[in-house]
Design a protein around this motif. Structure first.
Motif, PDB file in Angstrom:
ATOM      1  N   LEU A 122      13.013 -10.711  -1.831  1.00 48.11           N
ATOM      2  CA  LEU A 122      11.899 -11.325  -2.545  1.00 48.11           C
ATOM      3  C   LEU A 122      11.949 -12.841  -2.432  1.00 48.11           C
ATOM      4  O   LEU A 122      10.913 -13.495  -2.301  1.00 48.11           O
ATOM      5  CB  LEU A 122      11.875 -10.885  -4.008  1.00 48.11           C
ATOM      6  CG  LEU A 122      10.510 -11.053  -4.669  1.00 48.11           C
ATOM      7  CD1 LEU A 122       9.495 -10.093  -4.069  1.00 48.11           C
ATOM      8  CD2 LEU A 122      10.587 -10.845  -6.150  1.00 48.11           C
TER       9      LEU A 122
ATOM     10  N   SER B  78       1.496   1.385  -8.840  1.00 44.59           N
ATOM     11  CA  SER B  78       2.548   0.390  -9.069  1.00 44.59           C
ATOM     12  C   SER B  78       2.208  -0.673 -10.116  1.00 44.59           C
ATOM     13  O   SER B  78       3.104  -1.062 -10.877  1.00 44.59           O
ATOM     14  CB  SER B  78       3.000  -0.252  -7.762  1.00 44.59           C
ATOM     15  OG  SER B  78       1.956  -0.941  -7.131  1.00 44.59           O
TER      16      SER B  78
ATOM     17  N   THR C  83      12.605  -2.145  -6.730  1.00 43.43           N
ATOM     18  CA  THR C  83      12.715  -1.755  -5.338  1.00 43.43           C
ATOM     19  C   THR C  83      12.461  -0.261  -5.253  1.00 43.43           C
ATOM     20  O   THR C  83      13.113   0.525  -5.955  1.00 43.43           O
ATOM     21  CB  THR C  83      14.109  -2.074  -4.770  1.00 43.43           C
ATOM     22  OG1 THR C  83      14.377  -3.457  -4.979  1.00 43.43           O
ATOM     23  CG2 THR C  83      14.188  -1.754  -3.293  1.00 43.43           C
TER      24      THR C  83
ATOM     25  N   ARG D 285       3.124 -10.878  -4.108  1.00 43.42           N
ATOM     26  CA  ARG D 285       3.045  -9.706  -4.981  1.00 43.42           C
ATOM     27  C   ARG D 285       4.105  -8.677  -4.641  1.00 43.42           C
ATOM     28  O   ARG D 285       4.676  -8.053  -5.523  1.00 43.42           O
ATOM     29  CB  ARG D 285       1.668  -9.066  -4.893  1.00 43.42           C
ATOM     30  CG  ARG D 285       0.582  -9.970  -5.447  1.00 43.42           C
ATOM     31  CD  ARG D 285      -0.738  -9.277  -5.444  1.00 43.42           C
ATOM     32  NE  ARG D 285      -1.121  -8.963  -4.070  1.00 43.42           N
ATOM     33  CZ  ARG D 285      -2.351  -8.798  -3.671  1.00 43.42           C
ATOM     34  NH1 ARG D 285      -3.342  -8.893  -4.511  1.00 43.42           N
ATOM     35  NH2 ARG D 285      -2.616  -8.527  -2.404  1.00 43.42           N
ATOM     36  N   GLU D 286       4.356  -8.471  -3.345  1.00 40.88           N
ATOM     37  CA  GLU D 286       5.346  -7.488  -2.945  1.00 40.88           C
ATOM     38  C   GLU D 286       5.759  -7.725  -1.503  1.00 40.88           C
ATOM     39  O   GLU D 286       5.059  -8.410  -0.751  1.00 40.88           O
ATOM     40  CB  GLU D 286       4.818  -6.059  -3.094  1.00 40.88           C
ATOM     41  CG  GLU D 286       3.664  -5.733  -2.149  1.00 40.88           C
ATOM     42  CD  GLU D 286       3.022  -4.384  -2.428  1.00 40.88           C
ATOM     43  OE1 GLU D 286       3.026  -3.939  -3.592  1.00 40.88           O
ATOM     44  OE2 GLU D 286       2.509  -3.799  -1.472  1.00 40.88           O
TER      45      GLU D 286
ATOM     46  N   LEU E  19       8.985  -5.328  -5.463  1.00 35.59           N
ATOM     47  CA  LEU E  19       7.933  -5.927  -6.285  1.00 35.59           C
ATOM     48  C   LEU E  19       8.558  -6.767  -7.391  1.00 35.59           C
ATOM     49  O   LEU E  19       9.582  -6.379  -7.963  1.00 35.59           O
ATOM     50  CB  LEU E  19       7.094  -4.837  -6.963  1.00 35.59           C
ATOM     51  CG  LEU E  19       6.406  -3.840  -6.076  1.00 35.59           C
ATOM     52  CD1 LEU E  19       7.113  -2.517  -6.141  1.00 35.59           C
ATOM     53  CD2 LEU E  19       4.985  -3.682  -6.527  1.00 35.59           C
TER      54      LEU E  19
ATOM     55  N   ILE F  78      10.006  -1.084  -0.560  1.00 35.20           N
ATOM     56  CA  ILE F  78       9.044  -2.004  -1.157  1.00 35.20           C
ATOM     57  C   ILE F  78       9.728  -2.704  -2.323  1.00 35.20           C
ATOM     58  O   ILE F  78      10.346  -2.053  -3.172  1.00 35.20           O
ATOM     59  CB  ILE F  78       7.790  -1.254  -1.653  1.00 35.20           C
ATOM     60  CG1 ILE F  78       7.170  -0.458  -0.499  1.00 35.20           C
ATOM     61  CG2 ILE F  78       6.781  -2.229  -2.253  1.00 35.20           C
ATOM     62  CD1 ILE F  78       6.107   0.522  -0.927  1.00 35.20           C
TER      63      ILE F  78
END
Length: 129
Positions: free
Chosen positions: A57, A112, A96, A73-74, A87, A85
């Motif tokens: 991130l 999500s 995650t 955002r992600e 976030l 993914i």
């Protein structure tokens, strides 16, 4: 669910996401600096995922900043047999999600935000005032 993770409202939120979105196999909630909070995992090493999510991130945020495309955002990694993914959950936590090759990305995108909001609320309720 991992045998080392005690049941909690946070774990219940992760399990609910797995139940609602086809292809979600595991998830990890961590602090923004990479410490494990809770996990819904069977095979992943949750502490390693938490640490790598913070790095992922961080790099993604720098890339978004350099590209001038707004707040990140992600971060989505499409891999040979699945997806990872990461976030942001507010400013202090990360979610995650690991999914298999059949991950329903449209359903994930739909579900999500509510999951992130539920996690945010549960984490805020845990902080003494």
């Amino acid at each position: 669910m991992s045998d080392t993770t005690p049941p909690s409202p946070l774990t219940d939120i992760l399990i609910s996401l797995r139940d609602r979105v086809m292809g979600v196999s595991e998830s990890v909630l961590s602090t923004a600096d990479g410490l494990l909070v809770v996990a819904d995992t069977d095979s992943s090493h949750a502490e390693s995922v938490a640490a790598l999510a913070a790095a992922t991130l961080g790099v993604g945020r720098r890339m978004a900043d350099q590209a001038g495309v707004g707040a990140l955002r992600e971060v989505v990694a499409r891999c040979g047999s699945g997806h990872v993914i990461v976030l942001a959950v507010g400013d202090r936590a990360l979610l995650t999600v690991m999914g298999d090759d059949g991950l329903d990305l449209a359903a994930f995108q739909r579900e999500s935000p509510a999951t992130v909001e539920q996690l945010n609320q549960a984490l805020a309720a845990d902080v003494p005032r």
